[in-house]
Design a protein around this motif. Structure first.
Motif, PDB file in Angstrom:
ATOM      1  N   LEU A 121       0.852  -1.200   0.000  1.00  0.00           N
ATOM      2  CA  LEU A 121       0.000   0.000   0.000  1.00  0.00           C
ATOM      3  C   LEU A 121       0.882   1.242   0.000  1.00  0.00           C
ATOM      4  O   LEU A 121       2.011   1.216   0.493  1.00  0.00           O
ATOM      5  CB  LEU A 121      -0.904  -0.002   1.237  1.00  0.00           C
ATOM      6  CG  LEU A 121      -1.839  -1.212   1.378  1.00  0.00           C
ATOM      7  CD1 LEU A 121      -2.634  -1.127   2.673  1.00  0.00           C
ATOM      8  CD2 LEU A 121      -2.787  -1.315   0.177  1.00  0.00           C
ATOM      9  N   HIS A 122       0.362   2.362  -0.546  1.00  0.00           N
ATOM     10  CA  HIS A 122       1.130   3.619  -0.567  1.00  0.00           C
ATOM     11  C   HIS A 122       0.414   4.622   0.333  1.00  0.00           C
ATOM     12  O   HIS A 122      -0.744   4.966   0.109  1.00  0.00           O
ATOM     13  CB  HIS A 122       1.241   4.144  -1.999  1.00  0.00           C
ATOM     14  CG  HIS A 122       2.337   5.169  -2.151  1.00  0.00           C
ATOM     15  ND1 HIS A 122       2.405   6.312  -1.382  1.00  0.00           N
ATOM     16  CD2 HIS A 122       3.432   5.189  -2.958  1.00  0.00           C
ATOM     17  CE1 HIS A 122       3.483   7.000  -1.729  1.00  0.00           C
ATOM     18  NE2 HIS A 122       4.126   6.333  -2.677  1.00  0.00           N
ATOM     19  N   ILE A 123       1.130   5.113   1.337  1.00  0.00           N
ATOM     20  CA  ILE A 123       0.510   5.976   2.349  1.00  0.00           C
ATOM     21  C   ILE A 123       0.003   7.294   1.744  1.00  0.00           C
ATOM     22  O   ILE A 123      -1.006   7.836   2.213  1.00  0.00           O
ATOM     23  CB  ILE A 123       1.494   6.200   3.528  1.00  0.00           C
ATOM     24  CG1 ILE A 123       0.752   6.607   4.803  1.00  0.00           C
ATOM     25  CG2 ILE A 123       2.593   7.195   3.167  1.00  0.00           C
ATOM     26  CD1 ILE A 123       1.609   6.495   6.072  1.00  0.00           C
ATOM     27  N   VAL A 124       0.670   7.789   0.705  1.00  0.00           N
ATOM     28  CA  VAL A 124       0.224   9.059   0.113  1.00  0.00           C
ATOM     29  C   VAL A 124      -1.123   8.872  -0.590  1.00  0.00           C
ATOM     30  O   VAL A 124      -2.019   9.721  -0.489  1.00  0.00           O
ATOM     31  CB  VAL A 124       1.286   9.634  -0.849  1.00  0.00           C
ATOM     32  CG1 VAL A 124       0.763  10.880  -1.561  1.00  0.00           C
ATOM     33  CG2 VAL A 124       2.572   9.979  -0.093  1.00  0.00           C
ATOM     34  N   ARG A 144      -4.579  10.813   0.323  1.00  0.00           N
ATOM     35  CA  ARG A 144      -5.360  11.479  -0.729  1.00  0.00           C
ATOM     36  C   ARG A 144      -6.813  10.972  -0.694  1.00  0.00           C
ATOM     37  O   ARG A 144      -7.754  11.768  -0.718  1.00  0.00           O
ATOM     38  CB  ARG A 144      -4.704  11.183  -2.080  1.00  0.00           C
ATOM     39  CG  ARG A 144      -5.231  11.983  -3.221  1.00  0.00           C
ATOM     40  CD  ARG A 144      -4.777  11.360  -4.520  1.00  0.00           C
ATOM     41  NE  ARG A 144      -5.373  10.048  -4.661  1.00  0.00           N
ATOM     42  CZ  ARG A 144      -4.825   9.031  -5.338  1.00  0.00           C
ATOM     43  NH1 ARG A 144      -3.651   9.146  -5.909  1.00  0.00           N
ATOM     44  NH2 ARG A 144      -5.465   7.878  -5.429  1.00  0.00           N
ATOM     45  N   ASP A 145      -6.982   9.651  -0.559  1.00  0.00           N
ATOM     46  CA  ASP A 145      -8.345   9.102  -0.446  1.00  0.00           C
ATOM     47  C   ASP A 145      -9.042   9.656   0.795  1.00  0.00           C
ATOM     48  O   ASP A 145     -10.243   9.900   0.796  1.00  0.00           O
ATOM     49  CB  ASP A 145      -8.313   7.568  -0.328  1.00  0.00           C
ATOM     50  CG  ASP A 145      -7.875   6.899  -1.630  1.00  0.00           C
ATOM     51  OD1 ASP A 145      -7.804   7.594  -2.665  1.00  0.00           O
ATOM     52  OD2 ASP A 145      -7.600   5.691  -1.593  1.00  0.00           O
ATOM     53  N   ASP A 146      -8.274   9.827   1.880  1.00  0.00           N
ATOM     54  CA  ASP A 146      -8.863  10.302   3.126  1.00  0.00           C
ATOM     55  C   ASP A 146      -9.319  11.758   2.980  1.00  0.00           C
ATOM     56  O   ASP A 146     -10.373  12.139   3.488  1.00  0.00           O
ATOM     57  CB  ASP A 146      -7.836  10.168   4.257  1.00  0.00           C
ATOM     58  CG  ASP A 146      -8.489  10.204   5.629  1.00  0.00           C
ATOM     59  OD1 ASP A 146      -9.480   9.469   5.842  1.00  0.00           O
ATOM     60  OD2 ASP A 146      -8.027  10.967   6.492  1.00  0.00           O
ATOM     61  N   PRO A 148       0.377  12.220  14.341  1.00  0.00           N
ATOM     62  CA  PRO A 148      -0.927  11.941  14.961  1.00  0.00           C
ATOM     63  C   PRO A 148      -0.800  11.631  16.455  1.00  0.00           C
ATOM     64  O   PRO A 148      -1.744  11.837  17.216  1.00  0.00           O
ATOM     65  CB  PRO A 148      -1.423  10.713  14.195  1.00  0.00           C
ATOM     66  CG  PRO A 148      -0.704  10.745  12.887  1.00  0.00           C
ATOM     67  CD  PRO A 148       0.640  11.348  13.176  1.00  0.00           C
ATOM     68  N   LEU A 149       0.372  11.143  16.882  1.00  0.00           N
ATOM     69  CA  LEU A 149       0.565  10.807  18.293  1.00  0.00           C
ATOM     70  C   LEU A 149       0.744  12.074  19.127  1.00  0.00           C
ATOM     71  O   LEU A 149       0.459  12.086  20.326  1.00  0.00           O
ATOM     72  CB  LEU A 149       1.769   9.882  18.455  1.00  0.00           C
ATOM     73  CG  LEU A 149       1.746   8.642  17.541  1.00  0.00           C
ATOM     74  CD1 LEU A 149       3.019   7.824  17.701  1.00  0.00           C
ATOM     75  CD2 LEU A 149       0.532   7.778  17.828  1.00  0.00           C
ATOM     76  N   ALA A 150       1.219  13.151  18.490  1.00  0.00           N
ATOM     77  CA  ALA A 150       1.402  14.427  19.198  1.00  0.00           C
ATOM     78  C   ALA A 150       0.113  15.239  19.250  1.00  0.00           C
ATOM     79  O   ALA A 150      -0.011  16.161  20.065  1.00  0.00           O
ATOM     80  CB  ALA A 150       2.505  15.247  18.511  1.00  0.00           C
ATOM     81  N   ASP A 167      -4.951  12.152   9.158  1.00  0.00           N
ATOM     82  CA  ASP A 167      -4.031  11.402  10.006  1.00  0.00           C
ATOM     83  C   ASP A 167      -3.481  10.262   9.163  1.00  0.00           C
ATOM     84  O   ASP A 167      -4.221   9.364   8.736  1.00  0.00           O
ATOM     85  CB  ASP A 167      -4.905  10.903  11.174  1.00  0.00           C
ATOM     86  CG  ASP A 167      -4.230   9.925  12.111  1.00  0.00           C
ATOM     87  OD1 ASP A 167      -3.352   9.190  11.659  1.00  0.00           O
ATOM     88  OD2 ASP A 167      -4.635   9.887  13.287  1.00  0.00           O
ATOM     89  N   SER A 168      -2.177  10.283   8.883  1.00  0.00           N
ATOM     90  CA  SER A 168      -1.633   9.289   7.941  1.00  0.00           C
ATOM     91  C   SER A 168      -1.689   7.871   8.514  1.00  0.00           C
ATOM     92  O   SER A 168      -1.740   6.904   7.747  1.00  0.00           O
ATOM     93  CB  SER A 168      -0.214   9.665   7.497  1.00  0.00           C
ATOM     94  OG  SER A 168       0.634   9.938   8.592  1.00  0.00           O
ATOM     95  N   ILE A 169      -1.697   7.707   9.838  1.00  0.00           N
ATOM     96  CA  ILE A 169      -1.842   6.361  10.424  1.00  0.00           C
ATOM     97  C   ILE A 169      -3.247   5.833  10.129  1.00  0.00           C
ATOM     98  O   ILE A 169      -3.432   4.735   9.602  1.00  0.00           O
ATOM     99  CB  ILE A 169      -1.613   6.388  11.958  1.00  0.00           C
ATOM    100  CG1 ILE A 169      -0.155   6.705  12.287  1.00  0.00           C
ATOM    101  CG2 ILE A 169      -2.030   5.045  12.592  1.00  0.00           C
ATOM    102  CD1 ILE A 169       0.152   6.734  13.788  1.00  0.00           C
TER     103      ILE A 169
END
Lengths: 243, 243
Positions: free
Chosen positions: B107-110, B114-116, B205-207, B222-224
């Motif tokens: 999977l690609h996080i970018v 983008r979907d998010d 996201p943790l911060a 949030d990328s996670i």
């Protein structure tokens, strides 16, 4: 994973339940003194939630989870683990079979909780137990804690029911709904004289957030954190000093 | 791990950083609709924090992390993974090499982020980026988001500095200390016209706890969570329907 000599790689047999396994991995990180990524402990988590239900099986009503748990140990061996932690209390009813199935050392969650009670300054105090029906009825904690001088309250059926309600809520991704029954059980045990209460199912710490733990007038020991503390201590002990 | 036909096993190349890897595993559980353990997605997490620092390496100052990342992919292959997720944005600067090193889909996080952004209803809106120095300077997000019609704010040096301060706090196990610089960066981006801000490093996201995310007057992605949502969707799509 273990190319570097003398570095422990913690293999985590998780998935029982999956949030407990993932939370154990988070608590390993949070409880490790570290200034940067590279200070943390290498860890492989096998979070396979398809392991048949441990409590039902042990009470004679369900499929045997042992083959799936042994398959998880094999996976962790192949992944280079040097030490095994199992963040599921009920799975420890099969501890002897699991430890016999691998040449790797397997931490015991009950020993971690017992060490944690001593760390928390309640050695020898009256203890109340929480957990699945199987761990409570088969006395996973009772005998070893009594042997170490802890008077352990006998479990009452209402406590088994309240624990099951809290655990089921966490397993259904609704930890908040688990708080009321978990808190009611803790209050019952405290009213019956417990100075310390064992959150002896790895779903229970998820139902009782850290921020709420001061409100019960008793010490709570968290089986996830207790196991993580033991694992961190073991991973930070040079391997040649270990038996 | 994958004895059952047509069941996806998600392999997670984590450890970069280790809290992001563990949190990704937790969010996979939290975001999956489930009533019991067995409804969750089988997952193997390789949380090896010894991977050399990605941002320093990419900016030409440190050891190459690619061999350690490929070793992690090999471990996940041996563990029976059928699909790979990498909860580290900076690692995606090596995406092509990683995808070429395994026959498993990665999977690609970018693409997930983008979907998010589309899911969050801000398609085509002005976007501000946060991340490591390497992802910001090498424009990991800028080009693909612009190509999909998002006007992307150019990054200013003060934003790189604030992000680094927040990320370093999380990596040192002090996420609370990371909040102030992360929040200052979000406010700067919003003041510059961002309608959406990408938390484009898995430490960010943790911060910025979920409970505080409504206070900025912009949508935060949030990328996670974005990567977890893609992984859940893919694991719930029958395998024969996938390319």
């Amino acid at each position: 994973m273990n190319e570097v000599k003398n570095v422990q790689v913690l293999g985590v047999l998780g998935g029982m339940g999956p949030m407990a396994g993932a939370t154990f991995a988070s608590r390993m990180v949070a409880l490790t003194p570290a200034a940067r990524d590279q200070d943390h402990i290498p860890l492989v988590l096998c979070n396979d939630p398809r392991v048949p239900d441990r409590s039902s099986a042990r009470l004679g009503q369900g499929e045997d989870p042992l083959p799936a748990m042994v398959a998880g140990l094999r996976l962790l061996e192949r992944a280079g683990a040097t030490l095994i932690a199992i963040p599921c209390n009920t799975a420890h009813l099969w501890y002897d079979q699991l430890a016999a199935a691998t040449s790797l050392p397997v931490l015991h969650i009950v020993e971690s909780v017992r060490d944690d009670l001593e760390r928390l300054g309640v050695a020898g105090c009256r203890v109340g137990l929480m957990g699945t029906a199987a761990t409570l009825q088969l006395d996973l904690y009772g005998e070893p804690l009594r042997r170490h001088g802890f008077p352990v309250l006998p479990t009452e059926p209402e406590e088994v029911r309240l624990c099951a309600e809290a655990i089921d809520a966490v397993k259904a991704n609704d930890a908040e709904r688990g708080f009321a029954p978990a808190a009611a059980c803790i209050r019952r045990l405290v009213a019956r004289g417990a100075r310390a209460v064992v959150l002896g199912c790895t779903e229970l710490p998820l139902a009782v957030p850290h921020a709420s733990r001061g409100e019960f007038g008793a010490v709570l020991t968290d089986s996830i954190d207790a196991l993580a503390r033991t694992a961190i201590r073991r991973c930070h002990t040079p391997m040649e000093r270990q038996a």
